[in-house]
Design an enzyme around this catalytic site. Sequence first.
Site, PDB file in Angstrom:
ATOM      1  N   GLU A 161     100.327  99.447 -57.702  1.00 56.31           N
ATOM      2  CA  GLU A 161      99.863 100.804 -57.986  1.00 56.31           C
ATOM      3  C   GLU A 161      98.523 100.664 -58.710  1.00 56.31           C
ATOM      4  OE1 GLU A 161     102.021 103.011 -60.957  1.00 56.31           O
ATOM      5  OE2 GLU A 161     101.182 104.936 -60.346  1.00 56.31           O
ATOM      6  N   ASP A 163     107.527 110.712 -57.816  1.00 61.44           N
ATOM      7  CA  ASP A 163     107.152 110.024 -59.057  1.00 61.44           C
ATOM      8  C   ASP A 163     107.376 110.898 -60.312  1.00 61.44           C
ATOM      9  OD1 ASP A 163     106.391 107.724 -60.354  1.00 61.44           O
ATOM     10  OD2 ASP A 163     104.245 107.900 -59.937  1.00 61.44           O
TER      11      ASP A 163
HETATM   12 ZN   LIG Z   1     106.831 105.517 -61.148  1.00 58.82          ZN
END
Ligand SMILES: [Zn+2]
Length: 345
Positions: A210, A288
């Site tokens: 990420e 998320d």
């Molecule tokens: Zn996350």
Amino acid sequence: MTESRAELGQRGDEDLTDWLVRIPKAELHLHLEGAIPLDAMWELIQKYGGDPSLPSVEALAERFQFRDFPHFLQLWIWKNQFLREYEDFTYMSQAFARCLAQQNIRYAEVFFSPVRFVDEGLEIPRLFESIRAGLSSTPEVEVALIADLVRDYGPDRALGTLRDVNEIKDDGIFGIGLGGGEHNFPPELFPTVYREAREMGFRTTAHAGEAAGPPSVWGAIHELGVERIGHGARSGEDETLLDYLVEHQIPLELCPISNIKTGVIDSIEQHPVRRYFDKGVLLTINTDDPMMFGNSLVDEYRALIEVHGFTKDDVKTLILNAVKASWLSDERKEQLVGEFAAELE
Ligand SMILES: [Zn+2]
């Protein structure tokens, strides 16, 4: 049958939204404390005396508008101060589960990071019990919990948290995860923690790819032996890694809108989701932190259809991928795939 983007467009946006809301869905990457419905968050703030700078739920929504990462972290800590008593965790979990039910999300694997609240004097077993009590009030949504060991506290603390969580894992805690600063706390620090977690019977995932690039994903695979990658959005910067993910069918918990909001990827048009999908990576689509990003699973799928030309059949595949990549028993998985597939027809 495959429908073209044009056919979808002809029926108008509302039809598409209706369809996306109506179909059964599952999600594998969302953080409980980042997914508190705004009205429930508002009530918690009122419980602790309110905040004069926040006269309404709308003002609260405004405050949560993502600006940049430091601001995001600041907000994360700010809102946690309104989760003080065990009953607050029950309350927010109840609201959270209701919110999933309204979107027809039938199954979710959800991160919770207990360590931040332990520092405020709360105990891990009672935190999870309180959350489970709240979730149980909405039986139409099945929620498995993932204890996020939070890498920023280091491996020793992670091990301590793991051992505490192990005592109450029968409360539907299926696995462990590792969120937080990918650059400063790479996977290489945590192999012992992951080995012990596996011995205890936990399933494993870790945030990687990420903020940090492909080496963090390789690290999660080789050093931690994870079964899934949290995000993995940047995996495509290394073609060999992408090939490996395809070959071993290691699922990615992709969160496209989150990636745009946090600036990992510049725009939804530039998101590699289409390329990964076409290449055969086992993709799941997730939100998320919907409270912080203002997104929903419906928004995620809409973006894939409208921007990346995904068809309804592609969306069905992605939804079934989430069930297949879940940590349910093989028997329950098969049952749920059957249920979903019938309703998706
Ligand atoms: Zn996350």
